[in-house]
Design an enzyme around this catalytic site. Structure first.
Site: not given
Ligand code: NDP
Length: 482
Positions: A54, A126, A336
């Site tokens: 990303h 997404n 993350y």
């Protein structure tokens, strides 16, 4: 308005911002020209590590408004009827680097940060409701197949299809990727999905499993492979131009927010695992319930500060919203936040774009770039428990009912006993002839460069999804190869 005075970063005035300090007009530069040294040193540090996935993204700020009462499911303050919450959205491609062309066929990231009055709630989803893996153990391997070959430094079709031929759980998502929805025209013309199963928790402490959906109000629009190549030939920044330009013109895009819910009892009886990221919850059994909408209405003032440094993490939940046993979600809760600590530093959540808009009080100490001081709000309260008056204390509002987990710890084969074909078949079968024909030719084009033995292996899985699907790809390959 008078011009401002140019200064060094230490605040001292700068007399000359055009010329280096040299020994005579033809002489070398002096070591004491700190202005020059500082300027060059700053330039060397302008880039931070790009996201491994990303990396290329586009974002804007906006507002979430809840229009329906779902208090029977959740006590989350931001999900109560009539509440509006400021938010940030970042859209992205998955595989390309930070300089990649926007309009490539790829899954799109759809990350949302809601600055609620009880902390930041991030949905890091997404434009697809499912993903390529159901076990996070495979994530690094999968991503390696989407990135460059170590020797050629080129994307490698053989790696992609070899991996997929040995990972049939991926083919539901591959079907979406190769369908019309795999190449949205702009970020405004696609849906977003929270993808994972989460919990909603109500005032009585009852948990309901939930999936989040964001349906575009602009309508779906897609490019064919040929249109996408033409678009990229004209501009590599198609999404940035479209999103920035649309919001700049005052034409604010909107998405309808919906949820699907499932009780704990329903989850136990479901014929598929509701926590499997490669599966959707069929609409007929778990209808979408509209609960509100969000609008994007403000472009960032500084792309780097507000989009490149935006740090979304599924670990950010708030009272009334919780996790689920979805094992990919569980891994992302760690990975993350870990990526942000690496990219941005220990205190990434104190950066203005990431900082909650509610009070923040914790006992973490020190670390690089700590400009906030002691965040307990009291210099004597730097440990806990303490008896310091006014120091931060626990609040049982954040307590959750126990997660229903059981079983013997082992490395269970996640590919055994799982139906990887039925839902991909349902998607294939709902497409019309034109959509199916593009699905076949997009898939055949993506296979170019992979070995025939690899293609045969993966076609065996396509045949199991639907003989028509496998045969359709074979025919498209034959047409492509003359
Ligand atoms: P439905 O017929 O009720 O739903 C089908 C959904 O498929 C539509 O609502 C739309 O989702 C979505 N869709 C339509 N065309 C495409 C496409 N080219 N690529 C991706 N999605 C598309 O049936 P089910 O709920 O039983 O689902 C059937 C299949 O549809 C699933 O196996 C799955 O592949 C796909 N799907 C299902 C979703 C779900 O949450 N149930 C969501 C998205 C896809 P939307 O309304 O979100 O635009």
């Amino acid at each position: 308005m008078a011009d401002k005075r140019l200064t060094t970063t230490a605040g001292a005035p700068i007399a000359d911002n055009q010329n280096s300090q040299t020994a005579g007009p033809r002489g070398p530069i002096l070591m004491q020209d700190y202005q020059l040294l500082e300027k060059l040193a700053h330039q060397n540090r302008e880039r931070i590590p790009e996201r491994v996935v990303h990396a290329k993204g586009w974002g804007a700020f906006g507002t979430l408004k809840i229009t329906e009462d779902i208090s029977q499911y959740t006590k989350a303050s931001a999900l109560q009827k009539g509440v509006t919450t400021p938010m940030l959205a970042r859209f992205s491609t998955v595989a390309g680097e930070a300089g990649a062309a926007d309009n490539e066929r790829d899954v799109r990231g759809f990350s949302l940060k809601f600055y609620t009055d009880e902390g930041n709630w991030d949905l890091v989803g997404n434009n697809t409701p499912v993903f390529f893996i159901r076990d996070p153990y495979k994530f690094p391997d999968f991503i390696h197949t989407q990135k460059r070959h170590p020797k050629t430094n080129l994307r490698n079709a053989e790696a992609m299809w070899d991996y997929w031929s040995l990972s049939p759980e991926a083919l539901h998502q591959v079907t979406i990727l190769m369908s019309d929805r795999g190449c949205p025209t702009t970020p405004m013309q696609m849906n977003g999905y929270g993808s994972h199963t989460f919990s909603l928790i109500n005032d009585a402490g009852v948990r309901t499993w939930v999936k989040f959906h964001f349906k575009t109000q602009q309508g779906h629009a897609h490019l064919t492979n040929q249109q996408s190549a033409e678009k990229i030939g004209q501009t590599r920044e198609g999404y940035q131009e479209a999103l920035y330009g649309t919001i700049d013109s005052g034409d604010f895009p909107k998405w309808t927010m919906q949820i699907q819910v499932m009780t704990e009892e329903q989850a136990q009886q479901a014929p598929f695992s509701p926590f499997d990221l490669t599966k959707v919850w069929p609409h007929a059994d778990y209808p979408c319930i509209t609960i509100g909408e969000f609008e994007l209405n403000r472009n960032p003032e500084n792309y780097f500060a507000e989009i490149e440094q935006a740090a979304f993490s599924p670990s950010n939940v708030v009272p009334g919203i919780g996790f689920s046993p979805d094992r990919v979600l569980q891994a992302r809760i760690f990975s993350y936040a870990d990526a942000h600590r690496y990219r941005l530093g220990t205190h990434y959540e104190a950066l203005p774009v990431n900082a909650p808009k509610c009070p923040v009080h914790h006992y973490h100490k020190d670390g690089q770039m700590n400009f906030m001081g002691q965040q307990s709000g009291n210099v004597d309260a730097y440990y806990e428990p303490n008896s310091v008056e006014g120091a931060p204390r626990e609040d049982k509002i954040a307590a959750e009912p126990p997660l229903p987990l059981s079983g013997d710890a082992d490395r269970y084969n996640h590919r055994e006993g799982n139906d990887d074909y039925t839902q991909a078949r349902a998607l294939h079968d709902l497409m019309d002839d034109g959509q199916r024909s593009r699905l076949y030719s997009n898939t055949a084009e993506a296979m170019q460069g992979a070995k025939d033995t690899t293609i045969e292996r993966v076609l065996g899985h396509y045949d199991k999804i639907s003989q028509a699907y496998g045969d359709g790809i074979r025919a498209a390959r034959a047409a492509l190869n003359g």
